[in-house]
Structures are given as C-alpha cells and as structure tokens.
Design a protein around this motif. Structure first.
Motif, mmCIF file in Angstrom:
data_model
loop_
_atom_site.group_PDB
_atom_site.id
_atom_site.type_symbol
_atom_site.label_atom_id
_atom_site.label_comp_id
_atom_site.label_asym_id
_atom_site.label_seq_id
_atom_site.Cartn_x
_atom_site.Cartn_y
_atom_site.Cartn_z
ATOM 1 N N THR A 266 -13.423 8.310 10.990
ATOM 2 C CA THR A 266 -13.159 9.654 10.493
ATOM 3 C C THR A 266 -12.148 9.653 9.354
ATOM 4 N N THR A 267 -11.138 8.796 9.457
ATOM 5 C CA THR A 267 -10.038 8.804 8.498
ATOM 6 C C THR A 267 -10.343 8.017 7.233
ATOM 7 N N VAL A 268 -11.098 6.918 7.377
ATOM 8 C CA VAL A 268 -11.304 6.022 6.239
ATOM 9 C C VAL A 268 -12.781 5.862 5.868
ATOM 10 N N LEU A 269 -13.599 5.426 6.814
ATOM 11 C CA LEU A 269 -14.955 4.992 6.487
ATOM 12 C C LEU A 269 -15.868 6.140 6.074
ATOM 13 N N ASN A 270 -15.575 7.332 6.516
ATOM 14 C CA ASN A 270 -16.416 8.475 6.146
ATOM 15 C C ASN A 270 -16.160 8.986 4.735
ATOM 16 N N HIS A 271 -15.217 8.380 4.036
ATOM 17 C CA HIS A 271 -14.849 8.850 2.697
ATOM 18 C C HIS A 271 -15.259 7.821 1.647
ATOM 19 N N ASP A 272 -15.788 8.302 0.555
ATOM 20 C CA ASP A 272 -16.269 7.409 -0.501
ATOM 21 C C ASP A 272 -15.136 6.874 -1.365
ATOM 22 N N ARG A 273 -14.043 7.638 -1.468
ATOM 23 C CA ARG A 273 -12.968 7.260 -2.380
ATOM 24 C C ARG A 273 -11.630 7.256 -1.658
ATOM 25 N N PHE A 274 -10.725 6.446 -2.179
ATOM 26 C CA PHE A 274 -9.354 6.400 -1.661
ATOM 27 C C PHE A 274 -8.721 7.783 -1.698
ATOM 28 N N GLU A 275 -8.945 8.516 -2.786
ATOM 29 C CA GLU A 275 -8.356 9.841 -2.936
ATOM 30 C C GLU A 275 -8.769 10.776 -1.800
ATOM 31 N N ASP A 276 -10.044 10.704 -1.416
ATOM 32 C CA ASP A 276 -10.541 11.582 -0.360
ATOM 33 C C ASP A 276 -9.941 11.213 0.997
#
Length: 242
Positions: A15-25
């Motif tokens: 939820t915190t890392v892998l679901n996001h495409d970018r570091f910013e998100d």
C-alpha cells in the motif's frame, strides 16, 4: 524483500510503496498517513501534500538526497526503504519541506498545522519558515528545534536534542545560519543570528553564542573554537573527535 522477510508487513509495503509508480506519489501517501488526523483526515492531507510536491520538484529531489544521506551516514540504517518507512528524522524533515512550501505561499494556517502534527508525532519542532538544504540527515531526531529564521545548508548532519534557536524576545532575523557540511552533535545548542561556517563541527552538549569560522570545531559551554587540521566534511564522516 521486506515483505518476503516479514509477511505480516506485505500489505503495508504494498500500500505504501509498491502501489505507487513514482517516488513522489509514495512520499505523499506516506506523509499523509502519518500526519492525517481527526481535523484533517489522511485523504484530505494527501491532496495537500501532493499539491506541494507536484508544484515544487525540489521537494522530492531533496527528499531523495536526504534518503541517500541517511543510508550513507547512519550505520544502523540498512536500506533506503528502511529509512523511508520508519526513520522519524527523515519523515519529519519531509513534512517540513511541504509545510515550507505552504508557508512561502502565505498559507500559514496549513503550514502551522503540518508543523504541529510533526511536533506531536515525532518530537521534532521545525518552524515552517526555516530554510533547509538537501542531503540533510536528522538522526534519532527527538528534541530537535529549528527556529523560524534559521537557515541550514546542504549535506548537514543533525543529531538529537539539537537547538537552532533565538536568544530571547528579539524580532527579525534571529536564528543561526548553518553552512554546508556541518555536523551538529548530540545536544548542541546554537543561539542567535550567528553563522556556523562550512565543514564545522559543533560538539556534543556545546553552547554556541557567536560565529564559528569554516573548518572549525566548537566545543564546551560556552563553546571555544579549535581549528580543524583537515578539510574533510564532518557531516559526512560523522567524526565527532578532532
């Protein structure tokens, strides 16, 4: 890898890392989860933090440099992911960067709300007006106080219980100006609108009330000055002894 080692954390990491495409998100999501509360739920806080990060690419760029600094300078830190998820000095600093963006746009109430949540959660009190460079490590972080007109340069290391404060009720430009590469050791106190020169070292428990030249160690109460014999960068070497 963390999710494989600790399956109970798999959902948290996803939820915190892998679901996001970018570091910013991922950064916006994590910060919002940390500081969201009853008055401003995480979803609304996420929109605010994302607004700041989206409109100022320097925030995420500085956060990346801060992560690199934490991993390089802290022997207890085993990965960038560990610092990103769990190290409150990193998290507090990135919340400050968002608060500073709002402060500069005269959205003072939002900036102060972020500061208030940061202080309550992490025992770190950085005024939203303070200017902080990139590649900064705040280690352990508890008890760190940085005043409104303070300036902290690039590649600075700050240990716990450090104070960059004023000397009383004076108004205007009243807080320290810390140069690049400075090491502020445990419990160091710098008071007033004084310059701490590049690559200087403020010793543990020292109280600095006047300017510190570049490449100098300041130790004691009140601090006395010792010229450093090399030109290494104390904030990077984390060497507390001349």
């Amino acid at each position: 890898m963390l999710a494989r080692r600790e399956p109970v954390l798999a959902g948290f990491v996803r939820t915190t890392v892998l679901n996001h495409d970018r570091f910013e998100d991922a950064l916006a999501f994590l910060l919002a989860k940390k500081i969201g509360g009853a008055f401003l739920p995480s979803l609304q806080m996420h929109d605010l933090v994302k607004e700041a990060i989206a409109n100022d690419p320097a925030i995420a760029s500085a956060a990346r440099a801060d992560l690199v600094a934490m991993r390089a300078r802290n022997p207890a830190c085993r990965s960038h992911l560990e610092a990103f998820l769990f190290y409150k000095g990193f998290l507090a600093l990135e919340i400050h960067r968002a608060a500073h963006w709002f402060w500069n746009r005269k959205r003072y109430a939002l900036a102060l709300l972020l500061q208030s949540r940061m202080s309550r959660l992490f025992q770190v009190d950085i005024h939203p007006a303070a200017r902080i460079g990139r590649g900064v490590m705040i280690d352990h972080a508890s008890g760190v106080v940085i005043g409104a007109t303070a300036v902290v340069g690039d590649d600075v290391s700050i240990l716990h219980a450090v104070t960059l404060g004023g000397t009383g009720k004076e108004a205007g430009d009243r807080h320290p100006k810390v140069g690049d590469g400075v090491l502020l050791s445990v419990g160091a106190t710098v008071l007033g609108n004084v310059a701490v020169g590049e690559r200087s070292r403020i010793g543990a428990g020292s109280v600095v009330l006047s300017a510190v030249p570049p490449d100098t160690s300041a130790v004691g109460v009140p601090a006395h000055l010792l010229l450093r014999t090399d030109r290494s960068i104390p904030a990077q070497t984390m060497d507390h002894v001349d």
